[in-house]
Motif scaffolding. Structure first.
Motif, mmCIF file in Angstrom:
data_model
loop_
_atom_site.group_PDB
_atom_site.id
_atom_site.type_symbol
_atom_site.label_atom_id
_atom_site.label_comp_id
_atom_site.label_asym_id
_atom_site.label_seq_id
_atom_site.Cartn_x
_atom_site.Cartn_y
_atom_site.Cartn_z
ATOM 1 N N ALA A 196 35.765 103.414 104.738
ATOM 2 C CA ALA A 196 36.618 104.571 105.042
ATOM 3 C C ALA A 196 37.348 104.363 106.359
ATOM 4 C CB ALA A 196 35.770 105.840 105.098
ATOM 5 N N ALA A 197 36.662 103.763 107.335
ATOM 6 C CA ALA A 197 37.306 103.494 108.626
ATOM 7 C C ALA A 197 38.453 102.503 108.467
ATOM 8 C CB ALA A 197 36.276 102.951 109.614
ATOM 9 N N LEU A 198 38.252 101.477 107.658
ATOM 10 C CA LEU A 198 39.305 100.483 107.451
ATOM 11 C C LEU A 198 40.512 101.102 106.760
ATOM 12 C CD1 LEU A 198 37.049 97.499 106.334
ATOM 13 C CD2 LEU A 198 38.261 97.731 108.504
ATOM 14 N N ARG A 199 40.262 101.982 105.791
ATOM 15 C CA ARG A 199 41.377 102.658 105.145
ATOM 16 C C ARG A 199 42.141 103.525 106.141
ATOM 17 N NH1 ARG A 199 37.498 103.160 100.977
ATOM 18 N NH2 ARG A 199 36.993 105.309 101.567
ATOM 19 N N CYS A 200 41.394 104.196 107.000
ATOM 20 C CA CYS A 200 42.019 105.068 107.981
ATOM 21 C C CYS A 200 42.847 104.256 108.980
ATOM 22 C CB CYS A 200 40.942 105.863 108.719
ATOM 23 S SG CYS A 200 41.568 107.198 109.744
#
Length: 291
Positions: free
Chosen positions: A39-43
């Motif tokens: 999720a952090a990488l997508r953000c």
């Protein structure tokens, strides 16, 4: 006033959102929270695409290591294989490669010199206790943006010892690898790539018997007794794998000789955004537009 964009990454969602809310009370801070490494990488990718890059990443030291990660995925109805776990240190290393301008700070529940040293080697700019004051955390956030490195004083001696030991280990490994002949280094790179003896023979246009002799010489010169140990030493020395060609045949090899792939099936490599659609509820925004 220049605003600081901070992304809190912690699979304990209550902690992540509470910390995000506390930081967002600062007039110059915009905060988002993500509940997992993917999720952090997508953000982060979304921020780049929208021209709203993050400045600082606050990463849980135990990210992906506890039951909270599985609980969070289950609560969203996401099967395990849909969102592979990414641990905190791997996330730091991946972000360092993909977005080197982003400063990362690791949030930890306890002092751990070894993991703190690993975090610094991966590219982190700081290690902060989760129970520190908000003022202390803000000072670290602003400090890393000035290219400062922040460690608790109690950890400094242990971290320096770990870094010194790691450097000595690497130096010793480099010296052993330098003793190999050019052909033996080629064979070692093929070993790092996970190729068995027959595959190495076909790749280097050598007979399997010759490759076997080279492999034995490599093990002897490196002072190890197995292919896995040789690969581990090679990695410490900075030896990368030989590039794999799509048409390179890989022959069958007796058990014990073929190495596992570098990334297990269903797991994301550090810094790699796993395939699939964006998942709802991954990111919340505090003090700014929805990320």
């Amino acid at each position: 006033m220049a605003r600081i964009r901070v992304l809190v990454v912690d699979d304990h969602r209550i902690f992540a959102e509470s910390l995000a809310a506390a930081l967002a009370a600062e007039p110059d801070v915009d905060v988002s929270a993500a509940g997992s490494g993917p999720a952090a990488l997508r953000c982060l990718d979304r921020g780049v695409a929208e021209g709203r890059r993050f400045d600082v990443l606050l990463v849980d030291a135990e990210l992906g290591a506890g039951p909270a990660a599985a609980t969070g995925a289950a609560a969203r109805g996401v099967p395990d294989q849909a969102e592979p776990a990414v641990d905190g240190i791997s996330l730091v290393a991946g972000v360092r490669r993909a977005q080197p301008a982003v400063r990362t700070v690791v949030l930890a529940e306890k002092d751990d010199p070894r993991r703190a040293a690993l975090a610094l080697q991966a590219g982190a700019s700081g290690w902060v206790a989760k129970d520190c004051s908000l003022q202390r955390l803000l000072a670290v956030v602003r400090g890393v943006l000035r290219d400062e490195t922040h460690l608790p004083p109690a950890l400094l001696t242990g971290v320096l010892r770990e870094l010194t030991a790691a450097r000595k280990h690497r130096t010793d490994s480099e010296r052993l690898v330098e003793a190999l002949t050019p052909r033996e280094r080629e064979v070692l790179r093929c070993m790092v790539a996970g190729l068995g003896r027959k595959a190495v023979a076909e790749r280097l246009f050598l007979s399997p018997h010759t490759v076997r002799t080279h492999m034995q010489n490599v093990l002897g010169k490196l002072g190890v007794h197995s292919t896995l140990a040789a690969v581990a030493l090679a990695r410490r020395a900075g030896v990368g794998p030989a590039p794999l060609e799509a048409d390179t045949p890989q022959g069958q090899e007796p058990p014990g000789h073929a190495l596992p792939a570098q990334v297990a099936p269903g797991q994301a490599a550090p810094g790699q955004v796993p395939p699939g659609r964006s998942l709802p509820g991954d990111v919340v925004e505090r003090g700014g537009q929805p990320a």
